[in-house]
Design a protein around this motif. Structure first.
Motif, PDB file in Angstrom:
ATOM      1  N   TRP B  19       0.856  -1.206   0.000  1.00  9.59           N
ATOM      2  CA  TRP B  19       0.000   0.000   0.000  1.00  9.59           C
ATOM      3  C   TRP B  19       0.885   1.247   0.000  1.00  9.59           C
ATOM      4  CZ3 TRP B  19      -0.964   4.408   2.752  1.00  9.59           C
ATOM      5  CH2 TRP B  19      -2.205   5.030   2.589  1.00  9.59           C
ATOM      6  N   CYS B  23       1.697   4.516  -3.130  1.00  9.74           N
ATOM      7  CA  CYS B  23       1.319   5.930  -2.975  1.00  9.74           C
ATOM      8  C   CYS B  23       2.071   6.778  -3.993  1.00  9.74           C
ATOM      9  CB  CYS B  23       1.665   6.428  -1.568  1.00  9.74           C
ATOM     10  SG  CYS B  23       0.593   5.758  -0.289  1.00  9.74           S
ATOM     11  N   LEU B 231       2.234  13.942   2.985  1.00  5.31           N
ATOM     12  CA  LEU B 231       1.868  12.830   3.860  1.00  5.31           C
ATOM     13  C   LEU B 231       1.347  13.405   5.170  1.00  5.31           C
ATOM     14  CD1 LEU B 231       2.009   9.845   4.875  1.00  5.31           C
ATOM     15  CD2 LEU B 231       4.407  10.258   5.441  1.00  5.31           C
ATOM     16  N   GLY B 255     -11.985  12.406   5.081  1.00 13.15           N
ATOM     17  CA  GLY B 255     -11.007  11.404   4.654  1.00 13.15           C
ATOM     18  C   GLY B 255     -11.588  10.006   4.746  1.00 13.15           C
ATOM     19  N   ASP B 258      -8.441   3.101   4.596  1.00 11.50           N
ATOM     20  CA  ASP B 258      -8.494   1.864   3.801  1.00 11.50           C
ATOM     21  C   ASP B 258      -8.354   0.637   4.701  1.00 11.50           C
ATOM     22  OD1 ASP B 258      -8.671   3.417   1.581  1.00 11.50           O
ATOM     23  OD2 ASP B 258      -6.650   2.984   0.806  1.00 11.50           O
ATOM     24  N   GLY B 273      -4.797   5.314   5.205  1.00  8.72           N
ATOM     25  CA  GLY B 273      -5.943   5.929   4.543  1.00  8.72           C
ATOM     26  C   GLY B 273      -5.571   7.176   3.782  1.00  8.72           C
ATOM     27  N   TRP B 274      -6.545   7.997   3.551  1.00  8.78           N
ATOM     28  CA  TRP B 274      -6.379   9.173   2.690  1.00  8.78           C
ATOM     29  C   TRP B 274      -7.144  10.348   3.250  1.00  8.78           C
ATOM     30  CZ3 TRP B 274      -3.153   8.573  -1.421  1.00  8.78           C
ATOM     31  CH2 TRP B 274      -2.855   7.245  -1.794  1.00  8.78           C
ATOM     32  N   ALA B 277      -6.246  13.614  -1.657  1.00  8.44           N
ATOM     33  CA  ALA B 277      -5.262  12.833  -2.414  1.00  8.44           C
ATOM     34  C   ALA B 277      -3.999  12.587  -1.603  1.00  8.44           C
ATOM     35  CB  ALA B 277      -4.909  13.578  -3.698  1.00  8.44           C
ATOM     36  N   THR B 278      -4.046  12.952  -0.315  1.00 11.65           N
ATOM     37  CA  THR B 278      -2.844  12.831   0.515  1.00 11.65           C
ATOM     38  C   THR B 278      -2.904  11.562   1.349  1.00 11.65           C
ATOM     39  OG1 THR B 278      -2.809  15.240   0.688  1.00 11.65           O
ATOM     40  CG2 THR B 278      -1.423  14.015   2.231  1.00 11.65           C
ATOM     41  N   PRO B 279      -1.863  10.719   1.271  1.00 10.08           N
ATOM     42  CA  PRO B 279      -1.871   9.530   2.123  1.00 10.08           C
ATOM     43  C   PRO B 279      -1.852   9.926   3.594  1.00 10.08           C
ATOM     44  CG  PRO B 279       0.154   9.640   0.780  1.00 10.08           C
ATOM     45  CD  PRO B 279      -0.699  10.789   0.377  1.00 10.08           C
ATOM     46  N   LEU B 280      -2.607   9.195   4.382  1.00  7.06           N
ATOM     47  CA  LEU B 280      -2.708   9.478   5.815  1.00  7.06           C
ATOM     48  C   LEU B 280      -2.384   8.207   6.575  1.00  7.06           C
ATOM     49  CD1 LEU B 280      -5.498  11.422   7.646  1.00  7.06           C
ATOM     50  CD2 LEU B 280      -4.734   9.211   8.490  1.00  7.06           C
TER      51      LEU B 280
END
Lengths: 395, 395
Positions: B19, B23, B231, B255, B258, B273-274, B277-280
């Motif tokens: 995952w 990104c 991020l 947000g 996932d 997660g997100w 469009a930013t990965p979290l």
């Protein structure tokens, strides 16, 4: 006037290492902000200011109780405790909600985890027995007051910084970074600017603080005016040409040169000496030779002054040599290489302009003085300086 | 309310890596001062602005002359040339002093090194013949105008900085460092301060820029107000206790998560997660678990965003395990170790207070999910984070 490079007796690289390793390396300590301490070396131990934990605490979320109240409880035979408000003293038959890390209420001697206890209104259904002390962190169990939390000499990385902050510290005593005076005597602009930037960056990388003196009008006066330092690097005019007056300038400034001329290429005109009690390294002014001799000589001492391992900061990896290296017996040779997969190719450097080639290198190797080189296919130790060597192209 | 740690389905560490590695990693580029570019990645190639050398030059100190004037010269049969002043055009039978790197006088086609030529007043005694072109660097021989000097993606170390400076550059275009928003939701002071400092230091180490938000009053609002970042790391309230509201706050801020719950210890309550469009990354708030899951999860992504290898920045070395490690099958376990010589000892961490122990670690290992641990004496791969592991005490 003697021909350049014709030093009567050259010091071997290994003897130069011995000289460097015998230099005094005390640099003292200083107090700095914890927030700026990453990567520094602790110079005075950090101790626990209190027992850790400083009281009996719950090690899990759950319910504080007396263990004997749970004797015989199981999912077939649940027992029931009365939940009392937070902070109240607990007698047998009572329980109180508690969170991980919280102080155990007086009277409690165990914490029932959520797996065995479920609140049903004012009543706690307990479907498992726990032993006395279960789920409880005893005062001082982790560490006792005055015990060492972080030892002297420890490099401060994230866990040590987090621990110091959790102890309430905002400053730490760390080893002072060595001051390195860089006197650029030799090359003309823009080469002098190039060396000033590059050598400063290398000194920083090795844990020191570089102080680049402006190009000296009169070298001896510049040397005499150098601020107190842990190390002086005098770059340029180290050879035996007409205006190669570095050795004379060192003498005129009251210093001395122990050795001039090393059995090393490039870097053969380097020298080792002293200005008062401060070690002084004389490095050649040709940019490639200056960088190579910084890596082989000066960096080793800067790292030791900074309290680090003398070892080169890159990783050492085995590669197969794709081309022969011919090297003069009796002289250690520094050879930059380009790495490709598992193979390393010695760089063909343009004469008198090695820098352009060196900028393509992924690392270097040193051919020991007793060897006459390596045959193609030899397995050699490469000091890899470039991350991702052999897989450069990005996008 | 479910018991903490009872996630229905946990993502494996390897799937979490997949995952993270999927990104997006573009961060753009920026122009910075050459003096501040050490360690950055070049984002636009540097080319040679002129031929290198930009004219025919001498490659050694010596005397410029026409090679044919030296035909037949030897120590038994010295020939004599007339020395003319610097800058004059040279005909056969004449010579001029020249220094390494200097422009060759018109008419000259070779440089006699000092080994074969000695000035005797206005006359040069030549005791060896040289070939045409000998000792001469031809215009463009090193590199031609427009040729690439430093390739895109190259990490800027000393040789590249020196070369760029020698080309007259004062700025370079480099890959932008990823902005990492660190929202500390969970732990109370001083743990929150500890994590703020430690995670910032780790983000910097991995090539990013950390922006720590102050502890949020209302987490969803804090998340919605995060500045544009590469991020987001949300630390704390990731579990399944009563006030573990991180997942709800992510949803409330628009947000999504996932995956929540990883087959990993510590760090089992982490999530991926997100926010737009930013990965979290959701990390646990317990300091040890937060640092461990930063190392295993967040650091990998920060390094890739910074254009580095995803690999851990420490070196990987083999050690012999001094004590058994028991680990649950199906869960990857992160185990800090103390190294001593060639042996590694797993640290016994105090329950609910692993930080004090972790601060003593020299590195860590990861027990893969399919293993039930290691027997004593096993040879294991340790990621060494502490320089000089096993030889700590300094003075």
């Amino acid at each position: 006037m003697r021909a350049p490079g014709c030093f009567d007796e050259r010091l071997s690289l290994l003897d130069a290492y011995a000289w460097l390793d015998a230099c005094p390396s005390a640099t003292g300590s200083e107090q700095i902000l914890l927030a700026q301490s990453f990567g520094r070396l602790l110079a005075a131990p950090v101790t626990f200011p209190a027992d850790r934990p400083d009281r009996d605490i719950a090690l899990t979320d759950g319910y504080a109780a007396q263990a004997e109240s749970t004797l015989g409880a199981s999912s077939y035979n649940p027992l029931f405790l009365t939940i009392v408000p937070d902070g109240a003293a607990l007698a047998s038959g009572y329980a109180a909600v508690c969170r991980v890390g919280a102080r155990l209420p007086p009277g409690a001697d165990a914490v029932l985890p959520l797996e065995v206890a479920e609140a049903k209104g004012p009543v706690l259904e307990v479907c498992g027995a726990v032993a006395r002390g279960s789920g409880v962190g005893r005062k001082g169990q982790g560490a006792q007051r005055g015990e060492t939390a972080i030892t002297t000499g420890r490099r401060l990385d994230a866990p040590q910084i987090a621990l110091a902050a959790s102890l309430g510290l905002t400053e730490l005593t760390v080893r002072r970074r060595p001051d390195v005076a860089v006197v650029l005597a030799g090359p003309k602009p823009p080469a002098i600017e190039a060396l000033s930037l590059a050598i400063s960056a290398l000194v920083e990388r090795d844990g020191g603080v570089a102080h680049c003196a402006p190009p000296p009008i009169e070298m001896a006066r510049s040397l005499a005016g150098v601020a107190p330092s842990s190390l002086i690097a005098l770059v340029g005019r180290s050879g035996q040409g007409q205006d190669d007056d570095a050795v004379g300038a060192i003498a005129a400034a009251g210093g001395r040169i122990d050795y001039h001329g090393l059995a090393l290429t490039p870097g053969g005109s380097a020298g080792l000496g002293w200005l008062g009690a401060t070690p002084l390294l004389l490095l050649p002014g040709d940019p490639l030779s200056a960088l190579a001799s910084y890596e082989l000589l000066a960096g080793r001492l800067v790292r030791r002054l900074a309290g680090r391992s003398w070892e080169f900061p890159g990783s050492i990896r085995k590669f197969t040599l794709s081309r022969k290296i011919a090297s003069q017996v009796g002289v250690a040779e520094w050879v930059p290489v380009v790495c490709n997969g598992s193979s390393a190719e010695p760089l063909a450097l343009a004469p008198a302009d090695g820098l352009a080639g060196y900028a393509r290198a992924d690392g270097f190797l040193v051919v020991a003085a007793h060897l006459e080189g390596y045959a193609p296919g030899s397995l050699v130790d490469v000091i890899v300086t470039s991350e991702g060597a052999g897989s450069r192209e990005m996008e």
